[in-house]
Every structure is written in structure tokens, then in C-alpha cells.
Design an enzyme around this catalytic site. Structure first.
Site, PDB file in Angstrom:
ATOM      1  N   SER A  18       0.823  -1.210   0.000  1.00 40.13           N
ATOM      2  CA  SER A  18       0.000   0.000   0.000  1.00 40.13           C
ATOM      3  C   SER A  18       0.857   1.260   0.000  1.00 40.13           C
ATOM      4  O   SER A  18       0.357   2.350  -0.288  1.00 40.13           O
ATOM      5  CB  SER A  18      -0.915   0.015   1.239  1.00 40.13           C
ATOM      6  OG  SER A  18      -0.132   0.025   2.419  1.00 40.13           O
ATOM      7  N   HIS A  23      -2.210  -3.394  -5.858  1.00 44.08           N
ATOM      8  CA  HIS A  23      -2.698  -3.023  -4.532  1.00 44.08           C
ATOM      9  C   HIS A  23      -4.223  -3.094  -4.426  1.00 44.08           C
ATOM     10  O   HIS A  23      -4.942  -2.260  -4.981  1.00 44.08           O
ATOM     11  CB  HIS A  23      -2.213  -1.606  -4.174  1.00 44.08           C
ATOM     12  CG  HIS A  23      -2.689  -1.138  -2.835  1.00 44.08           C
ATOM     13  ND1 HIS A  23      -3.013   0.173  -2.573  1.00 44.08           N
ATOM     14  CD2 HIS A  23      -2.908  -1.828  -1.681  1.00 44.08           C
ATOM     15  CE1 HIS A  23      -3.415   0.272  -1.322  1.00 44.08           C
ATOM     16  NE2 HIS A  23      -3.366  -0.923  -0.763  1.00 44.08           N
TER      17      HIS A  23
END
Length: 283
Positions: free
Chosen positions: A125, A146
Site C-alpha cells: 500500500s 494493490h
């Protein structure tokens, strides 16, 4: 560009079988991929199975799928504490702890157990895809992918193109995201990618308002009236205060005074308040 064709993918492996890894495994199996989960012990793998089963059981209750379909979907997921089966895998999605050195070590080890053409994707992230690629023998086959939590509900996936990522690798991950029913957005590597680059200043500013004397409830109510689905301080509790602070520090290192974390945020983290995960946060 349109001339770039994605690779054909039928088998996916997921490194880490916790909440995020189990969610990714469930999503892949739901869309017809054979998924192999790997983790360090059987207890962790069990959590991954439970995560997937919980989502599909709700679908059975709501009559979206039959019991037979539930069994078929669960049958597409397998688990292991070793790299057994990785030689036949087309794509490996890494979703382990958000620590650069640990990720580098695990990714380099994973490549040793896979076929030459495997595409490796990291579910980071906030960490640099380019930095992670430095320790890999085939950086052209490495991409950021992600997902957001909860995986089965959140529509967006950030596809992060590293400096050495090939067109084919990016196109393959983009294609998988679409087949999983997600909205992929391709971007270059950079602090926070796209979503956290927008989100962190928003959350940080809310904590500055708290520092200036506004109440938690009033801040969140103001943003709800504005049209946000959840107040920013409520959202920090959901994300995890420890995670928010870690990402805030990464931003501060990258952007200096432009991204100075609120002092209150750092103090709250020191009290052991993690948010929803330990039932102690701003709420």
C-alpha cells in the site's frame, strides 16, 4: 497499448493467507482461477479458508449461489506451508507484512520456486515497487497490485508499474483485475501511489482539526454532511492507527513539511490504540 497481449493465466498463488490474502484467494477462486495460498503455519492458512468460506456462505444464504457452487468454489483454493505447486503457477500475488526488507527476502526466495515466466505482484500500500525490484532476478516480471480492504467489496485496484516492469506484465495484471470484476488503474511508482496520495492529507488534516480543539464527533459529522460515506477519524480506526502512522511517516520522509504528521496522531499511536482491530481508537 492495444497491441500488447496479456498472458493466459489459470493458476494464481497468494503469499499470506490472513485477512487480505484470504480475500484475494476468495476473489480469484470466485472468478474461476485455481488459487494456492502459502503461509508460515496451518493456523494462518485456516484463517484464509475461513475468510473465503464466510463470504460464500453469505452468498448461499442470500441464494446467490447454490451449496454445490459453494463446494466448487472452495475446491479451487488449496493451502500449503511450502512452495509446493508454485512451479505450475502463472501469477504470484504477495500480501505479506508491510516491511521492505522482509518483502525483498520473501520475493527473492519465491522466484527460486517458480517457472521462468511467472509474474510476481506485490500488494503493497505504500512501499516502493522500484526498490523491491532491485533484489529480483527478473524485475521485468514484477508489478504492484494493490487491493483495498475488504477485497470482495472495494472496486479499485492500483496497478503500479515499476521502472523495469514490462508491458506484458502490466497488461497481464490489468487483465486479471478486470476478470476479477475490479477497476484497475495503472500508475507509476511513487509515495502513496494514487489513493493514499489523496487520502493521507485528508486524514491528516482531520487530525489537525482535532488538535485545534474540534470534537471527534463534530469533525466526522461535518464530512458526512459534505457527502463522504464515512468520517475521517472513523476511517482511521478502520484502517488501523498504527498503519496510518506508518504511511504518514513514509509521506513525511518523501515530502518533508508538506506532509508533516499531526503530533496528536503520533501520541495516540504510542498509547497502544490501534483502532477497530483492538477495539481502542478515536472511538
Amino acid at each position: 497499448d492495444a497491441s500488447v497481449k496479456p498472458k493466459v493465466v489459470s493458476k494464481i498463488a497468494v503469499l499470506e493467507a490472513g485477512t487480505m490474502g484470504g480475500g484475494i484467494a476468495q476473489l480469484g477462486a470466485d472468478k474461476g482461477y485455481d488459487v494456492r495460498m502459502k503461509d508460515i503455519n496451518n493456523q494462518a492458512i485456516s484463517i484464509g479458508y475461513q475468510q473465503a468460506a464466510k463470504i460464500w456462505k453469505k452468498d448461499v444464504e442470500r441464494k446467490k449461489i447454490t451449496k454445490s457452487q459453494y463446494d466448487q468454489k472452495m475446491g479451487r483454493i488449496s493451502g500449503s506451508t511450502s512452495f509446493d505447486g508454485f512451479k505450475n503457477t502463472d501469477v504470484v500475488i504477495e500480501a505479506i507484512v508491510e516491511d521492505m526488507e522482509i518483502k525483498k527476502k520473501v520475493l527473492a526466495e519465491t522466484y527460486k520456486h517458480c517457472k521462468e515466466a511467472v509474474i510476481l505482484a506485490t500488494n503493497t500500500s505504500s512501499l516502493s515497487v522500484n526498490e523491491m525490484a532491485k533484489g529480483l532476478t527478473r524485475p521485468e516480471n514484477f508489478v504492484g497490485m494493490h487491493f483495498f480492504n475488504p477485497v470482495h467489496k472495494m472496486p479499485l485496484v492500483e496497478v503500479v508499474r515499476g521502472e523495469k516492469s514490462s508491458d506484458e506484465a502490466v497488461a497481464t495484471i490489468f487483465d486479471i483485475c478486470k476478470k476479477m470484476g475490479k477497476t484497475p488503474v495503472v500508475m507509476k511508482d511513487g509515495p502513496g501511489f494514487l489513493v493514499n496520495r489523496l487520502l493521507l492529507p485528508y486524514l491528516n488534516e482531520a487530525v489537525y482539526l482535532l488538535e485545534e480543539g474540534y470534537s471527534i464527533e463534530d469533525i466526522d459529522k461535518a464530512f458526512l454532511r459534505f457527502g463522504m460515506p464515512m468520517g475521517p477519524l472513523h476511517l482511521v480506526d478502520e484502517i488501523g492507527i498504527d498503519v496510518a502512522v506508518k504511511v504518514a511517516k513514509i509521506f513525511n520522509k518523501a515530502f518533508g513539511e508538506r506532509a508533516q504528521p499531526s503530533k496528536i496522531m503520533l501520541k495516540v499511536a504510542e498509547t497502544g490504540r490501534l483502532g477497530k482491530k483492538n477495539k481502542k481508537g478515536f472511538y
